[in-house]
Design a protein around this motif. Sequence first.
Motif, mmCIF file in Angstrom:
data_model
loop_
_atom_site.group_PDB
_atom_site.id
_atom_site.type_symbol
_atom_site.label_atom_id
_atom_site.label_comp_id
_atom_site.label_asym_id
_atom_site.label_seq_id
_atom_site.Cartn_x
_atom_site.Cartn_y
_atom_site.Cartn_z
ATOM 1 N N LYS A 1 7.192 57.119 91.705
ATOM 2 C CA LYS A 1 6.725 56.388 92.885
ATOM 3 C C LYS A 1 7.806 56.323 93.946
ATOM 4 O O LYS A 1 9.001 56.356 93.632
ATOM 5 N N SER A 2 7.369 56.198 95.153
ATOM 6 C CA SER A 2 8.327 56.106 96.246
ATOM 7 C C SER A 2 8.863 54.687 96.371
ATOM 8 O O SER A 2 8.110 53.725 96.286
ATOM 9 N N ALA A 3 10.176 54.573 96.584
ATOM 10 C CA ALA A 3 10.803 53.262 96.754
ATOM 11 C C ALA A 3 10.767 52.818 98.212
ATOM 12 O O ALA A 3 11.116 51.687 98.530
ATOM 13 N N MET B 1 3.782 55.900 101.057
ATOM 14 C CA MET B 1 4.139 54.503 101.295
ATOM 15 C C MET B 1 4.908 53.956 100.097
ATOM 16 O O MET B 1 4.838 54.495 98.999
ATOM 17 N N THR B 2 5.616 52.867 100.329
ATOM 18 C CA THR B 2 6.354 52.206 99.261
ATOM 19 C C THR B 2 5.422 51.916 98.091
ATOM 20 O O THR B 2 4.351 51.353 98.282
ATOM 21 N N GLY B 3 5.821 52.321 96.903
ATOM 22 C CA GLY B 3 4.990 52.091 95.723
ATOM 23 C C GLY B 3 3.965 53.179 95.503
ATOM 24 O O GLY B 3 3.299 53.203 94.477
ATOM 25 N N ASN C 1 2.462 57.027 94.849
ATOM 26 C CA ASN C 1 2.851 58.136 93.984
ATOM 27 C C ASN C 1 3.405 59.279 94.827
ATOM 28 O O ASN C 1 2.897 59.553 95.916
ATOM 29 N N ASN D 1 11.340 56.257 92.287
ATOM 30 C CA ASN D 1 11.415 55.474 91.045
ATOM 31 C C ASN D 1 10.861 56.340 89.923
ATOM 32 O O ASN D 1 9.723 56.805 90.000
#
Lengths: 392, 392
Positions: free
Chosen positions: A49-51, A89-91, A93, A126
Amino acid sequence: MRVTRQKAKEILYSIAVKPETETVSVRDSFMRVLAEDIHTERDYPDCRKSAVDGYAHIVGHETYNPIGDTGAGRKGADVINGDETVFVMTGGNVPENAEAVARVEDAVIEGGRVHLPESKVGENINSIGEENFAGDLVASKGSVIKDGLFPVLFYLGKGSVQVYKKPKIGIFVTGDEILEAGDEYRKGFVYNTNRYILESMFNKHGFDYEYFGHVKDSKEEVAAAFEKMSGQYDIIISSGGISMGKYDYVKEVFSTCGYEILFSRTAIKPGSPLMAAKKDGGIFIGMPGYPAAFMTNLIFYIVPFLKKCYGYETFENDEIGVVMDGRTSSREGRFDINRAVVRAQNGVYTASDAGTQKTSHFNSFARVNALLLLDEETGTLKTGDRAKAIFL
Amino acid sequence: MRVTRQKAKEILYSIAVKPETETVSVRDSFMRVLAEDIHTERDYPDCRKSAVDGYAHIVGHETYNPIGDTGAGRKGADVINGDETVFVMTGGNVPENAEAVARVEDAVIEGGRVHLPESKVGENINSIGEENFAGDLVASKGSVIKDGLFPVLFYLGKGSVQVYKKPKIGIFVTGDEILEAGDEYRKGFVYNTNRYILESMFNKHGFDYEYFGHVKDSKEEVAAAFEKMSGQYDIIISSGGISMGKYDYVKEVFSTCGYEILFSRTAIKPGSPLMAAKKDGGIFIGMPGYPAAFMTNLIFYIVPFLKKCYGYETFENDEIGVVMDGRTSSREGRFDINRAVVRAQNGVYTASDAGTQKTSHFNSFARVNALLLLDEETGTLKTGDRAKAIFL
């Protein structure tokens, strides 16, 4: 049968009901006590996931070709090729072969191309299982489902949990001088206060009780109440009637009903007349009638005892150091529990004596938030002296 | 519009709803906040009462003639003559001309006469008004009705009390990646956790909320939710959607609905994206979507803010000193709020780092009971170092 406070606690903990278990929906589990260890059922996260809000890309290009957005719940590219980049976006995939995410605020869009600063492989991603792998222990048996644990159960996607059953607690109040809330006042009488002390402290800790009623100070009425309540409740709690000197028929009632008296007085002030008795499948706790004595015994002995009966892993009161702001008196050679108002000041707890420590007084409990534990060697404390306290 | 934590608190407290008042029965007042000062309506006690079980008498005789029992609610002599004595129970009324009460355990009954040890005038008699005179202040406006205050209201014989009305709070959750409790799990998605963080912490403090629902990440849906909720609630709280970078349409929705944005980011970690906005009769609080960031902001900013809106006289978090048991890291120049497990050991609070401080992690909140406030000068702390903490 007067015992030390240590002995009284030892006896109480030794007779504590061992609770059974039941399954409840997580939705209904607030303030219940876990009867099972809780483990993760999957990896957290279970996708990379993107932080940050930014551009997922394969490192090594100077500019990138934006091919759209992705993210959990949004359609988007699962894979990128060469110089392709997707906004995440944050969170959200990241595409399975993306190597890094560059922050949106560091990206420059020019002529349909996205300029990204140089990223390291793995930057702002992440990784799978970095919080927890499937099977990790998250919470232990005996934890109270409140604060962060309640929402963690939802975070874990749990539908139901095993918790301890609540013991059945019945209370009755004795005393011919007791008026019930709403009764017209009569000079020299006092309103039933102990029932509401129990309700207040029970609400705080997630305990339940049934109010059996108000019983007159007579052997026949107390015996009749006992007869009815025995077998119906795991724990019977009474207020008043135990220290009645001449009217000391409670022991007689007990032996008739088959209860064994374990102690009838403990070495504390206020409220030395505290009785514990048991028989097969039943515990009786006889509390002193003065509200201040009732409250003190409830907090010092009975809340920890009931926490154990409710399955709490940690049930003893936390004792914490405070610095006196003003004087407080105790008698040397006696264990005194003084009412106090404790405040956090510059990171330190300071304690002020509540102004009266007489057993017959109760109004100061409107402000009191802690009890000072003043052991046999303490004597009088003055400003700056240290003491130990427990919070209500 | 990034502000310091001090500025953010100042703004929040300045816009806090000033609550109206209402009258509720004391029976229903648990966890409500007093909107009136509470005074005694009569003397406590309003009759002279015995402090012990024993014999009320006029001092100066060697033996006494027992003429029966008295006590509140029991028939007995109101007056004694010469060497007469009546038995009184603890808390019972003493005859109006009795001078002292001798303990039952010090009395010897012989040949129908009672031998009593020498007493001082007033001994073991609680005098009228010794606890409080009529009109004394017992509890102040802004006190929470819990712990000892709830039963004190019954002790005072109050039937009803004036309390602050609860502001109406509505919440909605945004995020396309959010599953609701009970939904089948889908890889890469996360279960709605923030709703239950709010429920857990709101239950703890006696706050109420209505769950408006889960709103998709689209301008239209967010605008529609806002339209419906505005006017219906004093305070609207959202989770997620504020730090959405490219999808930053919230500001646009706001200006359409007439909200003024007061700040949209505060200088803390985790969870810098916290937004506050207001319009006439409405406050909006936009919380970050990560559960750890949501929880941290809720405890650090929003619980104190809501306490003020609920009428609490004391609303700021208590900061208390702890001693580190193990390391915890913070970045110099930044205000970090680290999750910790705090224990009372030998009267001192020791704090252990919860093991992960990443914003995207949440499971450690199953055990975390405190947050360490690590200011810009802190850096890394090791065993034995001191820090300040707030409890959940």
